[in-house]
Motif scaffolding. Structure first.
Motif, PDB file in Angstrom:
ATOM      1  N   LEU A 273       1.164  -1.520   0.116  1.00  0.00           N
ATOM      2  CA  LEU A 273       0.126  -0.276  -0.091  1.00  0.00           C
ATOM      3  C   LEU A 273       0.991   1.197   0.261  1.00  0.00           C
ATOM      4  N   ALA A 274       0.566   2.039  -0.742  1.00  0.00           N
ATOM      5  CA  ALA A 274       1.109   3.440  -0.941  1.00  0.00           C
ATOM      6  C   ALA A 274       1.489   4.309   0.346  1.00  0.00           C
ATOM      7  N   ALA A 275       2.671   4.940   0.839  1.00  0.00           N
ATOM      8  CA  ALA A 275       3.312   5.636   1.664  1.00  0.00           C
ATOM      9  C   ALA A 275       1.700   6.496   2.080  1.00  0.00           C
ATOM     10  N   ASP A 276       1.603   7.477   1.679  1.00  0.00           N
ATOM     11  CA  ASP A 276       1.077   8.701   1.915  1.00  0.00           C
ATOM     12  C   ASP A 276      -0.903   7.770   2.476  1.00  0.00           C
ATOM     13  N   TYR A 277      -1.192   6.375   1.489  1.00  0.00           N
ATOM     14  CA  TYR A 277      -2.446   5.090   2.679  1.00  0.00           C
ATOM     15  C   TYR A 277      -1.987   4.602   3.707  1.00  0.00           C
ATOM     16  N   ARG A 278      -0.819   5.172   4.463  1.00  0.00           N
ATOM     17  CA  ARG A 278      -0.384   4.006   5.784  1.00  0.00           C
ATOM     18  C   ARG A 278      -0.089   5.699   6.669  1.00  0.00           C
ATOM     19  N   PHE A 279      -0.983   5.736   7.370  1.00  0.00           N
ATOM     20  CA  PHE A 279      -0.068   6.330   8.390  1.00  0.00           C
ATOM     21  C   PHE A 279      -0.373   5.542  10.194  1.00  0.00           C
ATOM     22  N   SER A 280       1.373   5.684  10.540  1.00  0.00           N
ATOM     23  CA  SER A 280       1.620   5.342  11.977  1.00  0.00           C
ATOM     24  C   SER A 280       1.256   5.780  12.982  1.00  0.00           C
ATOM     25  N   LEU A 281       0.596   5.286  14.246  1.00  0.00           N
ATOM     26  CA  LEU A 281       0.391   5.670  15.011  1.00  0.00           C
ATOM     27  C   LEU A 281       1.503   4.864  15.866  1.00  0.00           C
ATOM     28  N   GLY A 282       2.296   4.618  15.596  1.00  0.00           N
ATOM     29  CA  GLY A 282       3.293   4.895  16.190  1.00  0.00           C
ATOM     30  C   GLY A 282       2.867   3.205  17.094  1.00  0.00           C
ATOM     31  N   ASP A 283       3.504   2.716  18.335  1.00  0.00           N
ATOM     32  CA  ASP A 283       3.596   1.277  18.999  1.00  0.00           C
ATOM     33  C   ASP A 283       2.623   1.249  20.005  1.00  0.00           C
ATOM     34  N   SER A 284       2.281   2.245  20.284  1.00  0.00           N
ATOM     35  CA  SER A 284       1.169   2.350  22.311  1.00  0.00           C
ATOM     36  C   SER A 284       0.589   3.389  21.709  1.00  0.00           C
ATOM     37  N   ILE A 285      -0.604   3.562  22.980  1.00  0.00           N
ATOM     38  CA  ILE A 285      -1.476   4.619  22.853  1.00  0.00           C
ATOM     39  C   ILE A 285      -1.468   5.290  23.374  1.00  0.00           C
ATOM     40  N   VAL A 286       0.222   6.143  24.170  1.00  0.00           N
ATOM     41  CA  VAL A 286       0.300   6.708  23.951  1.00  0.00           C
ATOM     42  C   VAL A 286       1.202   7.234  22.878  1.00  0.00           C
ATOM     43  N   THR A 287       1.866   6.911  21.785  1.00  0.00           N
ATOM     44  CA  THR A 287       1.148   7.577  20.267  1.00  0.00           C
ATOM     45  C   THR A 287       0.573   7.128  19.428  1.00  0.00           C
ATOM     46  N   ALA A 288      -0.781   6.678  19.867  1.00  0.00           N
ATOM     47  CA  ALA A 288      -1.317   6.857  19.022  1.00  0.00           C
ATOM     48  C   ALA A 288      -2.210   8.057  19.542  1.00  0.00           C
ATOM     49  N   SER A 289      -1.961   8.566  20.945  1.00  0.00           N
ATOM     50  CA  SER A 289      -2.903   9.326  21.103  1.00  0.00           C
ATOM     51  C   SER A 289      -2.641  10.990  20.992  1.00  0.00           C
ATOM     52  N   GLN A 290      -0.891  11.143  20.447  1.00  0.00           N
ATOM     53  CA  GLN A 290      -0.378  12.249  20.493  1.00  0.00           C
ATOM     54  C   GLN A 290      -0.749  12.395  18.727  1.00  0.00           C
ATOM     55  N   ARG A 291      -0.823  11.469  17.750  1.00  0.00           N
ATOM     56  CA  ARG A 291      -1.008  11.580  16.556  1.00  0.00           C
ATOM     57  C   ARG A 291      -2.172  11.426  16.180  1.00  0.00           C
ATOM     58  N   LEU A 292      -3.156  11.219  16.390  1.00  0.00           N
ATOM     59  CA  LEU A 292      -4.494  10.661  16.183  1.00  0.00           C
ATOM     60  C   LEU A 292      -4.930  11.922  15.396  1.00  0.00           C
ATOM     61  N   PHE A 293      -4.728  13.119  15.936  1.00  0.00           N
ATOM     62  CA  PHE A 293      -5.334  14.032  15.021  1.00  0.00           C
ATOM     63  C   PHE A 293      -4.543  14.915  13.486  1.00  0.00           C
ATOM     64  N   ASP A 294      -3.229  14.130  13.863  1.00  0.00           N
ATOM     65  CA  ASP A 294      -2.159  14.957  12.834  1.00  0.00           C
ATOM     66  C   ASP A 294      -2.824  13.606  11.786  1.00  0.00           C
ATOM     67  N   GLY A 295      -2.901  12.097  11.824  1.00  0.00           N
ATOM     68  CA  GLY A 295      -2.941  11.783  11.213  1.00  0.00           C
ATOM     69  C   GLY A 295      -4.744  11.845  10.949  1.00  0.00           C
ATOM     70  N   LEU A 296      -5.273  12.320  10.791  1.00  0.00           N
ATOM     71  CA  LEU A 296      -6.831  12.515  10.339  1.00  0.00           C
ATOM     72  C   LEU A 296      -6.657  13.558   9.436  1.00  0.00           C
ATOM     73  N   ARG A 297      -6.066  14.690   9.511  1.00  0.00           N
ATOM     74  CA  ARG A 297      -6.280  16.019   9.067  1.00  0.00           C
ATOM     75  C   ARG A 297      -5.071  15.589   7.461  1.00  0.00           C
ATOM     76  N   HIS A 298      -4.288  14.856   8.030  1.00  0.00           N
ATOM     77  CA  HIS A 298      -3.654  14.068   6.704  1.00  0.00           C
ATOM     78  C   HIS A 298      -3.780  13.706   5.536  1.00  0.00           C
ATOM     79  N   TYR A 299      -4.964  12.610   5.902  1.00  0.00           N
ATOM     80  CA  TYR A 299      -6.460  12.254   5.004  1.00  0.00           C
ATOM     81  C   TYR A 299      -7.086  13.174   4.177  1.00  0.00           C
ATOM     82  N   ASP A 300      -7.204  14.670   4.824  1.00  0.00           N
ATOM     83  CA  ASP A 300      -8.135  16.039   4.111  1.00  0.00           C
ATOM     84  C   ASP A 300      -7.007  16.207   3.304  1.00  0.00           C
ATOM     85  N   GLN A 301      -5.896  16.182   3.220  1.00  0.00           N
ATOM     86  CA  GLN A 301      -4.908  16.527   2.439  1.00  0.00           C
ATOM     87  C   GLN A 301      -4.765  15.736   0.992  1.00  0.00           C
ATOM     88  N   LEU A 302      -5.850  13.905   1.609  1.00  0.00           N
ATOM     89  CA  LEU A 302      -5.931  13.330  -0.070  1.00  0.00           C
ATOM     90  C   LEU A 302      -6.653  12.939  -0.499  1.00  0.00           C
TER      91      LEU A 302
END
Length: 338
Positions: A273-302
């Motif tokens: 799967l192309a890199a733009d369509y795979r957004f990493s939430l890291g490896d834990s609930i801590v990193t997932a929480s940090q990155r959640l909103f950034d990921g949702l916004r990432h897909y608004d650019q696509l």
């Protein structure tokens, strides 16, 4: 309006804009807030206009110290003393009853209570001190969209609508603060965050968590209780880690592009799967929480992406707050194997 980017060593200029009744976004450890002088009703009204925020959605008042809160509230109970000692500065917002006329109705949503927070970000604490007055601070985004965890997110939504943003880099927690209501007989969490129910109960004893749905004619006591929140353009589905392959197969069958938001362990199963369509939430609930909103916004650019599959986590500890936000972004839609 030209929107300026202030660096942390330019707080005097940012404070001058606030003192003049303008809006300046500021960093916290949770998300970026949209600041206005909390004692200036005309400035506070601009917050609602800039965000497109409903007028009955109350604002959080950010303060530099506990002494400021005591100037405005009718009562500062022992529970508040204990919680502020334990968690301030930090990701806990406390709702308290106000003295009559303490703030304009635009701040409180017409209620006789207000929500106060002392953020764990020295830049913003210094900004509030330079202004010399508390500042309101809802998330610095278009109302209903994912909250901003970078100054770039603020600029994307609000360039031309606000005077500036203080850029202090990425936020640390990534999810908005816990909100606890101390104006009721039993302290009640109205919005989960990084300070968990268990954390609070260890300090003040048993509390409640409010799960009621706010009625259309009811004024919410805290942000995030009534209106659509955190939603990107694509439809989000909360997806169990074991169901991602089934979800991808279903999306391909619809003939629509899709994106994944998942831990690295899950994403490793989708190497083609192309890199733009795979957004990493890291490896834990801590990193997932940090990155959640950034990921949702990432897909608004696509804009071609029609479906987003976001990983589900157990609703324990920080997972309660993460699941609260991701489920709202999905409109409570969970992927079920078709």
């Amino acid at each position: 309006m030209q929107t300026k980017v202030f660096q942390p060593d330019q707080l005097a200029a940012a404070a001058a804009e606030l003192a003049a009744g303008e809006l300046v976004a500021f960093p916290t450890e949770t998300v970026y807030g949209l600041g206005a002088d909390a004692t200036n009703e005309a400035a506070v009204k601009k917050v609602y206009q800039a965000k497109g925020r409903p007028s009955d959605n109350p604002l959080i008042v950010h303060v530099a110290d506990v002494a400021t809160v005591k100037q405005y509230v009718a009562d500062f109970p022992v529970t508040a003393e204990k919680l502020t000692q334990a968690f301030w500065p930090g990701s806990l917002t406390i709702i308290l009853p106000l003295k009559p006329g303490a703030f304009a109705k635009t701040v409180t949503g017409g209620l006789n209570t207000a929500a106060f927070r002392n953020p764990r970000n020295q830049v913003t604490l210094d900004l509030i001190k330079q202004l010399g007055r508390p500042i309101v601070g809802p998330s610095a985004n278009t109302s209903g969209k994912p909250s901003p965890t970078l100054a770039a997110h603020v600029l994307h939504d609000l360039t031309g609508k606000i005077a500036g943003v203080v850029d202090d880099g990425p936020t640390g927690v990534g999810l908005e603060s816990t909100v606890i209501d101390l104006s009721t007989p039993t302290p009640t969490i109205l919005r989960p965050g990084a300070v968990t129910k268990e954390d609070i109960e260890a300090v003040i004893g048993s509390i409640d968590a409010d799960h009621h749905k706010v009625k259309p004619d009811e004024i919410p006591k805290a942000p995030g209780m009534k209106y659509k929140h955190y939603a990107p353009n694509a439809q989000v589905y909360v997806t169990a880690a074991a169901d991602f392959k089934a979800a991808a197969s279903w999306a391909r069958a619809q003939g629509e592009p899709f994106g994944l938001m998942a831990t690295d362990q899950v994403l490793a199963k989708f190497p083609v799967l192309a890199a733009d369509y795979r957004f990493s939430l890291g490896d834990s609930i801590v990193t997932a929480s940090q990155r959640l909103f950034d990921g949702l916004r990432h897909y608004d650019q696509l804009p071609e992406v029609k479906f987003i599959f976001a990983e589900e986590f157990p609703a324990v500890g920080l997972g309660v707050a993460y699941m609260n936000r991701v489920a709202k972004s999905a409109g409570q839609q969970y992927f079920v194997q078709k």
